[in-house]
Design a protein around this motif. Structure first.
Motif, PDB file in Angstrom:
ATOM      1  N   THR A 147       2.795   0.571  -7.031  1.00 52.14           N
ATOM      2  CA  THR A 147       2.664  -0.535  -8.151  1.00 52.14           C
ATOM      3  C   THR A 147       3.086  -2.101  -7.171  1.00 52.14           C
ATOM      4  N   ARG A 148       3.375  -2.295  -6.240  1.00 53.64           N
ATOM      5  CA  ARG A 148       4.790  -3.615  -5.718  1.00 53.64           C
ATOM      6  C   ARG A 148       4.053  -3.953  -4.035  1.00 53.64           C
ATOM      7  N   PRO A 149       3.542  -4.859  -4.712  1.00 50.53           N
ATOM      8  CA  PRO A 149       2.608  -5.896  -3.291  1.00 50.53           C
ATOM      9  C   PRO A 149       2.723  -5.351  -2.261  1.00 50.53           C
ATOM     10  N   LEU A 150       4.286  -5.076  -1.954  1.00 57.02           N
ATOM     11  CA  LEU A 150       4.734  -4.939  -0.596  1.00 57.02           C
ATOM     12  C   LEU A 150       4.384  -3.769  -0.417  1.00 57.02           C
ATOM     13  N   VAL A 151       4.244  -2.554  -1.148  1.00 57.31           N
ATOM     14  CA  VAL A 151       2.746  -1.200  -0.442  1.00 57.31           C
ATOM     15  C   VAL A 151       1.959  -1.546  -0.617  1.00 57.31           C
ATOM     16  N   THR A 152       1.279  -2.075  -1.734  1.00 53.17           N
ATOM     17  CA  THR A 152      -0.616  -3.026  -2.103  1.00 53.17           C
ATOM     18  C   THR A 152      -0.933  -3.029  -1.508  1.00 53.17           C
ATOM     19  N   GLY A 153      -0.101  -4.418  -0.374  1.00 59.37           N
ATOM     20  CA  GLY A 153      -0.685  -5.118   0.604  1.00 59.37           C
ATOM     21  C   GLY A 153      -1.103  -4.661   1.901  1.00 59.37           C
ATOM     22  N   MET A 154       0.253  -3.421   2.181  1.00 59.75           N
ATOM     23  CA  MET A 154       0.581  -2.685   3.066  1.00 59.75           C
ATOM     24  C   MET A 154      -1.195  -1.978   2.331  1.00 59.75           C
ATOM     25  N   ALA A 155      -1.350  -0.937   2.035  1.00 58.36           N
ATOM     26  CA  ALA A 155      -1.964  -0.154   1.528  1.00 58.36           C
ATOM     27  C   ALA A 155      -4.064  -0.092   1.782  1.00 58.36           C
ATOM     28  N   VAL A 156      -3.928  -1.492   1.335  1.00 58.08           N
ATOM     29  CA  VAL A 156      -5.272  -2.137   0.941  1.00 58.08           C
ATOM     30  C   VAL A 156      -5.207  -2.716   3.260  1.00 58.08           C
ATOM     31  N   GLY A 157      -4.587  -3.552   3.214  1.00 62.27           N
ATOM     32  CA  GLY A 157      -5.011  -3.654   4.896  1.00 62.27           C
ATOM     33  C   GLY A 157      -5.120  -2.716   6.190  1.00 62.27           C
ATOM     34  N   LEU A 158      -4.558  -0.912   5.661  1.00 63.37           N
ATOM     35  CA  LEU A 158      -4.741  -0.249   5.755  1.00 63.37           C
ATOM     36  C   LEU A 158      -6.097   0.586   5.568  1.00 63.37           C
ATOM     37  N   ILE A 159      -6.870   0.103   3.594  1.00 60.73           N
ATOM     38  CA  ILE A 159      -8.018   0.206   3.906  1.00 60.73           C
ATOM     39  C   ILE A 159      -9.420  -0.262   4.246  1.00 60.73           C
ATOM     40  N   LEU A 160      -9.000  -1.717   4.822  1.00 61.33           N
ATOM     41  CA  LEU A 160      -9.701  -2.605   4.855  1.00 61.33           C
ATOM     42  C   LEU A 160      -9.792  -2.977   7.263  1.00 61.33           C
ATOM     43  N   GLY A 161      -8.830  -2.540   7.451  1.00 57.66           N
ATOM     44  CA  GLY A 161      -9.154  -2.568   8.670  1.00 57.66           C
ATOM     45  C   GLY A 161      -7.793  -3.270   9.223  1.00 57.66           C
ATOM     46  N   ASP A 162      -7.600  -4.613   8.563  1.00 58.72           N
ATOM     47  CA  ASP A 162      -5.754  -5.223   9.297  1.00 58.72           C
ATOM     48  C   ASP A 162      -4.825  -5.075   8.372  1.00 58.72           C
ATOM     49  N   LEU A 163      -3.575  -4.327   9.130  1.00 56.56           N
ATOM     50  CA  LEU A 163      -2.889  -4.144   8.586  1.00 56.56           C
ATOM     51  C   LEU A 163      -1.661  -5.568   8.683  1.00 56.56           C
ATOM     52  N   THR A 184      -2.220  -8.681   7.789  1.00 58.01           N
ATOM     53  CA  THR A 184      -2.536 -10.200   7.645  1.00 58.01           C
ATOM     54  C   THR A 184      -2.610  -8.416   5.832  1.00 58.01           C
ATOM     55  N   GLY A 185      -2.654  -7.113   5.551  1.00 55.19           N
ATOM     56  CA  GLY A 185      -2.355  -6.532   4.600  1.00 55.19           C
ATOM     57  C   GLY A 185      -0.539  -7.186   4.388  1.00 55.19           C
ATOM     58  N   LEU A 186      -0.219  -6.076   5.322  1.00 56.75           N
ATOM     59  CA  LEU A 186       1.503  -7.008   5.233  1.00 56.75           C
ATOM     60  C   LEU A 186       2.143  -7.765   4.877  1.00 56.75           C
ATOM     61  N   LEU A 187       1.573  -9.088   5.536  1.00 58.52           N
ATOM     62  CA  LEU A 187       2.024 -10.546   5.168  1.00 58.52           C
ATOM     63  C   LEU A 187       1.869 -10.841   3.350  1.00 58.52           C
ATOM     64  N   VAL A 188       0.176 -10.532   3.066  1.00 58.27           N
ATOM     65  CA  VAL A 188      -0.216 -11.177   2.349  1.00 58.27           C
ATOM     66  C   VAL A 188       0.785 -10.796   1.110  1.00 58.27           C
ATOM     67  N   GLY A 189       1.366  -9.126   1.661  1.00 58.79           N
ATOM     68  CA  GLY A 189       1.612  -7.952   0.293  1.00 58.79           C
ATOM     69  C   GLY A 189       3.433  -8.669   0.416  1.00 58.79           C
ATOM     70  N   ALA A 190       3.963  -8.533   1.284  1.00 57.32           N
ATOM     71  CA  ALA A 190       5.309  -9.696   1.337  1.00 57.32           C
ATOM     72  C   ALA A 190       4.827 -10.875   0.226  1.00 57.32           C
ATOM     73  N   THR A 191       4.200 -11.732   1.455  1.00 58.47           N
ATOM     74  CA  THR A 191       4.250 -13.438   0.208  1.00 58.47           C
ATOM     75  C   THR A 191       3.959 -12.809  -1.310  1.00 58.47           C
ATOM     76  N   VAL A 192       3.198 -12.060  -1.620  1.00 56.29           N
ATOM     77  CA  VAL A 192       3.317 -11.792  -3.526  1.00 56.29           C
ATOM     78  C   VAL A 192       3.784 -11.443  -3.652  1.00 56.29           C
ATOM     79  N   GLU A 193       5.007 -10.625  -2.796  1.00 52.95           N
ATOM     80  CA  GLU A 193       6.150  -9.562  -3.697  1.00 52.95           C
ATOM     81  C   GLU A 193       7.059 -10.674  -3.426  1.00 52.95           C
ATOM     82  N   LEU A 194       6.777 -11.883  -2.893  1.00 55.62           N
ATOM     83  CA  LEU A 194       7.728 -13.044  -3.072  1.00 55.62           C
ATOM     84  C   LEU A 194       7.644 -13.671  -4.253  1.00 55.62           C
ATOM     85  N   MET A 195       6.700 -13.534  -4.809  1.00 54.17           N
ATOM     86  CA  MET A 195       6.871 -14.717  -6.133  1.00 54.17           C
ATOM     87  C   MET A 195       6.907 -13.798  -7.084  1.00 54.17           C
TER      88      MET A 195
END
Lengths: 274, 251
Positions: free
Chosen positions: B27-43, B45-56
């Motif tokens: 459920t954490r952004p760190l993991v969900t960002g990675m998963a969505v990045g993989l699904i949409l073919g841009d890992l 950006t997914g990692l970066l957004v996940g880390a940024t939202v996780e920081l929030m």
């Protein structure tokens, strides 16, 4: 009517069944009685085994439909203990059924404090912080290490809770209270949580001012001045302000988040934050 | 795009179910960002957004009965928007908070109305000693997550970028930058919440030690963890055999 089975303990298989049910302790979480139904559901293997009549089974189920709430992972400990107590009540009848809920209720607060400090305050932020650092560099290892670490923690804590809690039974509660173990562990978790939170604030909360002022000829950057005095003073300051508004002014966290966001926009427009 | 949106929605539904059961922390952004990045073919950006939202939302977790802003749906939609609009992490931060607040309202409704209905049905089955139906009442709420979180995520990811992109273009750069700055500071609220959850407040000097080693000495996150281990061990050693009632009286 209880079966004549004084030596009939729960089998490993039945304990695994409780373990699996305990995972669902908060699947029907609600604001009326919180994890009550999840707790009753976890007790089903015990109740099925030791109570024969529908009346006895219903009575036992209803007993566990009373309000229950603690940190979900460590809630496995009272689940294990309650299983042992139900078994003892059903087979020996030498404890009061009321004492089962009394023990659960007594454990709720201390275990919540322990679980929140240890898991939410220390272990999870540490693993997440480590994961964030790697993810920022574009490494998929960041989220994966976090995920694997947390998986071990959540499954491990629940295993310990159900199996050790059952083994220790009501005696465990006595021992825990007599030795002050829970309060001791809570205190140590609080130490760890304080260190981690204090250490994370300057690295995770990102707040910098762009204010510059002139002193005589020189243009002085306020952020550099602050960094020279107390680095991280702005992140620390805003966190303490939030803590104050949260605890003393009873501000809602949501309101605070929206205000911080607006503060960011205003700060950029006034050219004081960047 | 249909399949991708569907997959993101299914991931979000699973992550919410995970939070309500196993708590592997998908459920954490760190993991969900990675998963969505993989699904949409841009890992990346997914990692970066996940880390940024996780920081929030790092410190914003479910403590006691206070529902936190939803980190999962918000991170999934923010990642999707960042990738599909090509605007990167800044737009993600601007998207994440409003979605998180809507998600929180949904969770509150779920816990205060929907699941209360289920426990009342559960009461009936408990008094009938109907084990199977009781288990069903305890498990059914998980399925509803598909409706509460999955469906809105699907709609937002499938239709969102097309409708939202023109409006995003209209937002002045300064506002987007302001959101990014605000997003950087928002972690303070989560840490304040965590500090508030610690009951042994007389131990606050350890907070100061953590701050000092981090801010002045620049020791990284792993190092802070090691210092925590050292201090916990020392604290345990020096308080051995001492009365712990002070801590206990806080409960």
């Amino acid at each position: 009517m209880s079966r004549n089975n004084e030596t009939n303990k729960l089998t490993r298989k039945e304990l695994w069944s409780i373990y699996f049910r305990q995972i669902f302790i908060r699947s029907a979480l609600n604001f009326e009685r919180h994890q009550a139904m999840g707790f009753a559901n976890s007790m089903i293997p015990v109740i099925r085994k030791y109570y024969d009549t529908k009346e006895e089974q219903a009575e036992a189920l209803k007993r566990h439909m009373e309000l229950f709430l603690t940190q979900p992972m460590v809630s496995a400990i009272p689940v294990g203990i309650a299983a042992a107590m139900e078994e003892r009540y059903a087979t020996k009848k030498d404890i009061e059924p009321e004492s089962i809920n009394a023990v659960k209720t007594a454990l709720m607060g201390p275990l919540a404090a322990l679980g929140d400090s240890l898991i939410n305050g220390t272990l999870r932020p540490l693993l997440a912080g480590f994961g964030i650092a790697l993810a920022m560099k574009g490494s998929i290892a960041g989220p994966l290490i976090f995920l694997i670490g947390m998986t071990i923690i959540t499954l491990g804590v629940r295993y310990y809770g159900v199996f050790k809690g059952y083994e220790g039974g009501a005696k465990m509660v006595e021992d825990l209270h007599k030795s002050g173990l829970i309060s001791k562990l809570s205190e140590l978790s609080a130490v760890a949580a304080y260190v981690v939170i204090g250490g994370f604030i300057p690295q995770i909360v990102n707040m910098k001012t762009t204010i510059e002022y002139t002193a005589g000829e020189a243009v002085i950057n306020l952020q550099e001045t602050l960094d020279g005095l107390i680095p991280g003073i702005l992140p620390l300051g805003i966190t303490i302000l939030m803590y104050y508004l949260l605890t003393r002014k009873k501000a809602s966290p949501i309101l605070l988040m929206v205000l911080v966001m607006l503060f960011g926009v205003v700060g950029v427009y006034l050219n004081i934050l960047g | 795009m249909f399949i991708e949106a569907l997959l993101v929605a299914l991931w979000v539904t699973w992550a919410i179910i995970d939070e309500q059961t196993f708590q592997f922390q998908t459920t954490r952004p760190l993991v969900t960002g990675m998963a969505v990045g993989l699904i949409l073919g841009d890992l990346k950006t997914g990692l970066l957004v996940g880390a940024t939202v996780e920081l929030m939302f790092l410190a914003t977790v479910f403590v006691g009965t206070a529902v936190p802003p939803d980190p999962t749906v918000s991170c999934a939609i923010a990642t999707a928007f960042a990738i599909m609009t090509g605007k990167g992490t800044d737009i993600a931060v601007a998207t994440a908070l409003p979605v998180a607040l809507i998600g929180q309202v949904v969770t509150t409704l779920q816990l205060s109305i929907v699941n209360v209905f289920f426990i009342h049905r559960g009461d009936r089955y408990a008094s009938e000693a109907n084990f199977k139906k009781l288990t069903l009442m305890n498990t059914l709420p998980l399925l509803l997550n598909l409706l509460f979180y999955g469906l809105p995520t699907f709609l937002a990811v499938y239709y969102g970028p097309t409708y939202v992109t023109p409006y995003i273009e209209m937002i002045p750069d300064k506002i987007i930058q302001g959101f990014a700055v605000g997003g950087g500071m928002i972690g303070a609220v989560g840490f304040a919440l965590l500090l508030n959850s610690i009951q042994a407040t007389h131990l606050w000097p350890y907070f100061l030690i953590g701050f000092i080693v981090s801010a002045y000495l620049g020791i990284n996150i792993l190092g802070i963890g090691l210092i925590a281990v050292a201090l916990v061990t020392l604290h345990s050693y020096y308080t051995e055999g001492k009365d712990n009632t002070k801590a206990e009286s806080n409960f």
